[in-house]
Design a protein around this motif. Structure first.
Motif, PDB file in Angstrom:
ATOM      1  N   SER A   1      18.359   4.127  28.994  1.00 25.76           N
ATOM      2  CA  SER A   1      19.645   4.115  29.676  1.00 25.76           C
ATOM      3  C   SER A   1      20.767   4.234  28.653  1.00 25.76           C
ATOM      4  O   SER A   1      20.604   3.881  27.475  1.00 25.76           O
ATOM      5  CB  SER A   1      19.812   2.826  30.481  1.00 25.76           C
TER       6      SER A   1
ATOM      7  N   GLN B   1      15.488  -2.440  41.869  1.00 26.37           N
ATOM      8  CA  GLN B   1      16.461  -3.174  41.032  1.00 26.37           C
ATOM      9  C   GLN B   1      15.861  -3.684  39.722  1.00 26.37           C
ATOM     10  O   GLN B   1      16.063  -4.842  39.340  1.00 26.37           O
ATOM     11  CB  GLN B   1      17.081  -4.332  41.810  1.00 26.37           C
ATOM     12  N   ASN B   2      15.077  -2.880  39.063  1.00 23.95           N
ATOM     13  CA  ASN B   2      14.475  -3.229  37.768  1.00 23.95           C
ATOM     14  C   ASN B   2      13.439  -4.345  37.868  1.00 23.95           C
ATOM     15  O   ASN B   2      12.996  -4.890  36.858  1.00 23.95           O
ATOM     16  CB  ASN B   2      15.546  -3.623  36.743  1.00 23.95           C
ATOM     17  N   ASN B   3      13.052  -4.715  39.076  1.00 19.98           N
ATOM     18  CA  ASN B   3      12.023  -5.730  39.275  1.00 19.98           C
ATOM     19  C   ASN B   3      10.697  -5.131  39.745  1.00 19.98           C
ATOM     20  O   ASN B   3       9.749  -5.866  40.010  1.00 19.98           O
ATOM     21  CB  ASN B   3      12.490  -6.774  40.306  1.00 19.98           C
TER      22      ASN B   3
ATOM     23  N   SER C   1      10.848   3.876  39.714  1.00 19.08           N
ATOM     24  CA  SER C   1      11.573   2.651  39.380  1.00 19.08           C
ATOM     25  C   SER C   1      12.821   2.504  40.236  1.00 19.08           C
ATOM     26  O   SER C   1      13.551   1.536  40.114  1.00 19.08           O
ATOM     27  CB  SER C   1      11.984   2.657  37.900  1.00 19.08           C
TER      28      SER C   1
ATOM     29  N   GLY D   1       9.549   1.105  28.817  1.00 16.02           N
ATOM     30  CA  GLY D   1      10.643   0.233  29.235  1.00 16.02           C
ATOM     31  C   GLY D   1      11.161  -0.559  28.057  1.00 16.02           C
ATOM     32  O   GLY D   1      10.650  -0.450  26.934  1.00 16.02           O
TER      33      GLY D   1
ATOM     34  N   ASP E   1      15.373   4.470  40.068  1.00 15.09           N
ATOM     35  CA  ASP E   1      16.550   4.962  39.361  1.00 15.09           C
ATOM     36  C   ASP E   1      16.890   6.417  39.711  1.00 15.09           C
ATOM     37  O   ASP E   1      18.044   6.772  39.891  1.00 15.09           O
ATOM     38  CB  ASP E   1      16.349   4.844  37.842  1.00 15.09           C
TER      39      ASP E   1
ATOM     40  N   LYS F   1       8.210  -1.408  39.212  1.00  8.52           N
ATOM     41  CA  LYS F   1       7.976  -0.071  38.678  1.00  8.52           C
ATOM     42  C   LYS F   1       6.543   0.342  38.976  1.00  8.52           C
ATOM     43  O   LYS F   1       5.656  -0.512  39.106  1.00  8.52           O
ATOM     44  CB  LYS F   1       8.209  -0.036  37.163  1.00  8.52           C
TER      45      LYS F   1
END
Length: 472
Positions: free
Chosen positions: A99, A208-210, A222, A15, A224, A212
């Motif tokens: 990303s 939401q990226n909070n 995650s 990450g 995504d 994983k």
């Protein structure tokens, strides 16, 4: 001397944030935080200046955050050298995992990294484990509501709606998310099992990226990827192997939904038990602080209202969330009360630039200048006319920002019955035992100018939320 393993097959992407890229080594069980090339001004920094900056980040975690959150939770990093050749190879290997918006952010060729023990590993007790090593990363965010007189009447909704839930409206407006998350930090920090379970399931549903999940060092969930549910189901099935209730569940006719729900229920139960683990109360400065008897509620939370009203327990003293929450609460004035103090401090520094060093505002952090406590902050608030009190209140706010943005890494593995292991163990509802470890990461310092950015973002968040409620 460069300290990295040059075998690229050993490295995996973990990450990244604005400051660094995290990569893990599956052989040495280390994580390297590789610094990014910040801006054109970075090229003017000497080799020594870059090393000093990185060392400051390590020292902030060690000397400021570790005493607050607890030595058993906050690992001590080490500054190591990495070669330009290694940076070039690792940048190329990690390209497919980053990303698109991050690809233009290059690694700093100065060649310094922070080495940490790998939170995704339980290597110290490897011989006792069965099945996969599963690591869960949770970024819990701010766990309390501001209830102070520095909030103007026009922003009164901030006393009942948490920042995270408000910011969902802004992210929707900006097109960063497609739907609002059902997660509310106040539920996770409530200490009430039903609310915390609801929060965990909400994170699983919409990370939401909070949130994983890593399996044996590789990130497998995650939110995504389009087909992200299958890797998650496979991971949890392996983690809970041997549980008859899961194996025998009949999923025919419902595409595995019943089985997946059962897995998530078990997973939430197990993660909840690790978060309740009391740790060592004497390990942080909050060891003798009583638990909250009335957990706060957010009016935007979708958790059952009756469950919220019945919340009475509070977090377990010494637990990781308890220590994080109390560190967040060093923010006693909120951004709307801190911003005027920030302006006073900046005006003072414009005429007294030597005081940057006097007050160690850019470090070093291995001294008493950054020792903050609730008792000290209370005294400073009572003497707010003093510039020294302003400095400490601003520092406390910056420390709280780090606690509001940190991540909790919970690593677990099923353990065979028999000999005790040297890490904590929890038992689930069917009697299986799981050894686990908890680390708090992302404990780097926030620069002074972050306060202005935070203040501006706060206004945007409120505006988006108010507009959303008007449009309903």
């Amino acid at each position: 001397m460069a300290a990295e393993d040059t075998n690229m097959n050993s490295w995996v992407y973990r990450g990244e944030g604005n400051r660094c890229v995290a990569v893990g080594n599956l052989v040495t069980n280390d994580v390297y935080l590789l610094m990014k090339f910040e801006d054109k001004l970075s090229s003017d920094k000497s080799h020594t200046d870059v090393q000093s900056t990185v060392q400051n980040e390590v020292n902030f975690g060690r000397y400021v955050m570790r005493p607050l959150i607890g030595a058993q939770f906050v690992p001590v990093g080490e500054v190591v050298g990495v070669s330009k050749e290694f940076l070039s190879k690792i940048e190329e290997k990690m390209r497919e995992h980053r990303s698109s918006r991050r690809l233009l952010e290059k690694l700093d060729p100065a060649g310094f990294a922070i080495r940490l023990p790998d939170a995704c590993s339980l290597s110290q007790v490897k011989s006792h484990g069965q099945g996969p090593v599963v690591c869960i990363e949770v970024k819990p965010k701010t766990g309390f509501l501001p209830k102070i007189d520095t909030i103007p009447h026009v922003h009164a909704e901030r006393r009942s709606v948490c920042r995270y839930c408000m910011q969902q409206c802004l992210k929707l407006h900006q097109g960063k998310i497609e739907e609002r998350s059902q997660y509310c930090p106040l539920d996770l920090f409530s200490g009430t099992a039903s609310r915390m379970t609801y929060a965990i399931k909400a994170l699983v549903q919409n990370p939401q990226n909070n949130f994983k999940i890593f399996q044996d060092g590789y990130m497998i969930y995650s939110g995504d990827a389009e087909n992200h549910q299958q890797p998650l189901q496979d991971c949890l099935t392996a983690l809970f192997a041997g549980e008859t209730e899961i194996k025998d569940s009949n999923c025919a006719g419902d595409s595995g939904t019943q089985r997946n729900d059962l897995l998530i229920d078990r997973f939430a139960e197990l993660l909840l038990k690790t978060l309740f683990y009391p740790g060592n109360e004497s390990d942080s400065c909050y060891g003798d602080t009583p638990p909250s008897s009335t957990p706060e509620c957010c009016s935007e939370s979708t958790c059952d209202a009756q469950i919220q009203r019945d919340s009475q327990h509070g977090l377990v003293p010494g637990s990781v969330l308890y220590n994080i929450l109390h560190t967040q609460r060093l923010d006693v004035l909120d951004i709307e009360g801190t911003h005027p103090l920030y302006q006073r401090l900046v005006a003072h520094l414009d005429t007294h630039p030597e005081d940057w060093g006097k007050w160690c505002l850019k470090g070093p952090y291995d001294n008493a200048q950054w020792t903050v406590s609730h008792n000290m902050i209370g005294k400073c608030r009572d003497n707010i006319e003093s510039i020294e009190s302003v400095v400490m209140l601003v520092k406390a706010f910056l420390v709280s920002l780090t606690a509001k943005d940190c991540s909790v890494m919970v690593t677990m593995q099923r353990v065979e019955n028999g000999p005790d292991v040297m890490v904590p163990v929890v038992t689930d509802s069917v009697g299986n035992r799981y050894m686990f470890n908890i680390q708090v990461v992302d404990t780097k310092p926030k620069p002074l100018h972050r306060i202005q950015k935070y203040f501006s973002l706060n206004k945007d968040i409120i505006q988006a939320y108010v507009q959303t409620t008007v449009d309903k």
